[in-house]
Scaffold this active site. Structure first.
Site, PDB file in Angstrom:
ATOM      1  N   LYS A 208       0.814  -1.217   0.000  1.00  0.00           N
ATOM      2  CA  LYS A 208       0.000   0.000   0.000  1.00  0.00           C
ATOM      3  C   LYS A 208       0.848   1.268   0.000  1.00  0.00           C
ATOM      4  CE  LYS A 208      -4.392  -1.894   1.265  1.00  0.00           C
ATOM      5  NZ  LYS A 208      -5.391  -2.178   2.286  1.00  0.00           N
ATOM      6  N   ARG A 242      -3.975 -10.072   4.819  1.00  0.00           N
ATOM      7  CA  ARG A 242      -4.387 -10.083   3.401  1.00  0.00           C
ATOM      8  C   ARG A 242      -3.206  -9.583   2.576  1.00  0.00           C
ATOM      9  NH1 ARG A 242      -6.349  -6.649  -0.408  1.00  0.00           N
ATOM     10  NH2 ARG A 242      -7.950  -7.457  -1.802  1.00  0.00           N
TER      11      ARG A 242
END
Ligand code: HH2
Length: 266
Positions: A208, A242
């Site tokens: 991210k 995840r």
């Protein structure tokens, strides 16, 4: 408890880190199989990007992308469907998905909560202020951890009121969803406070942009940051990670577990 790995299978042209790589169903199924062999217990199949500013996808197109992939993977691993549309979730459940991963925490589609209740599937409720189109406009919080906790507690109540069994619910602070770098770091640092909600915690830091904000790395060069943040999340009580890079994360988790021994308070 050993954290579970949720491998990401994005069947999209525009996901922020792997858009277009597995758009073809066979390629996505092969990729999911590889993630399973690498150690993913759950495969999270998604047909709509949630990256900031992403354009929404219609039901038909999303279904066309994900349905064959869920069919192809459901016999291999536990499949979760990453969608906020009830029609997509329903078709995915019919195709073998056992978990609905809804980044809107059942707020995106009025039919979603009833569907999940009726079909007795697992549900991931994630924190996100607004929608992916608007969430990064000006994220402001008093105390971000307290506010995320309050939001998730309210969403658990709403889910239970809709008939979803509490033991089917997992919670996710939504790293990168409507948060500044400082908000993301604060949530990771104080993740343990969310354990008070009494439900398993899912954490998604994989590749991210907050990692790039720390060191200027491009999206394809964020594995180290993904591992560091995920391992620290495990030490704070994360139950599910995840991630895109399952093999590397599986090794990191094993080593972290060996060092930590038994986790505190569990
Ligand atoms: N992050 C993304 C998508 N879905 N679901 C949960 N529960 N938690 C997350 O942190 C999360 C999520 C974004 O990552 P990715 O799927 O790689 O990108 P895109 O949304 O662009 O497909």
């Amino acid at each position: 408890m050993k954290p579970k790995l949720m491998g990401i299978v994005n069947v999209t042209p525009d996901s922020f880190s792997d858009g277009g790589r597995y758009l073809d169903a066979d390629a996505a199924i092969a990729h999911g199989g590889e993630l399973f062999r690498d150690g993913a217990e759950i495969l999270d199949v998604g047909g709509e990007s949630t990256r900031p500013g992403a354009e929404p996808v219609g039901v038909e197109e999303e279904l066309r992308r994900v349905e064959p992939v869920v069919v192809g993977l459901a016999g291999t691993a536990t499949v979760s469907i990453d969608t906020s549309k009830a029609a997509v979730a329903e078709a995915a459940i019919d195709a073998g998905a056992e978990i609905v991963n809804d980044v809107t925490a059942l707020r995106g589609d009025p039919e979603m909560a009833a569907l999940c209740a009726e079909r007795s599937v697992g549900v991931v409720l994630m924190h996100m202020p607004g929608s992916p189109r608007t969430m990064q406009e000006d994220p402001t919080y008093g105390d971000v951890v307290d506010e995320v906790k309050e939001f998730l507690a309210e969403r658990v109540k709403a889910a239970v009121a809709a008939g979803i069994a509490e033991d089917k619910i997992w919670l996710d602070p939504g790293i990168g969803f409507g948060k500044t770098l400082e908000h993301n770091l604060e949530l990771l640092r104080r993740l343990g406070e969310l354990r008070g909600l009494g439900r398993p915690l899912v954490v998604g830091t994989s590749r991210k942009s907050f990692i790039g904000r720390i060191d200027g790395s491009a999206v394809e060069d964020r594995l180290g940051g993904t591992i560091a943040s995920s391992v620290l999340a495990v030490a704070e009580g994360a139950d599910v990670l995840r991630v895109h890079d399952v093999a590397e994360m599986a090794q990191a988790v094993r080593v972290a577990q060996a060092v930590l021994g038994a986790y505190p308070d569990r």
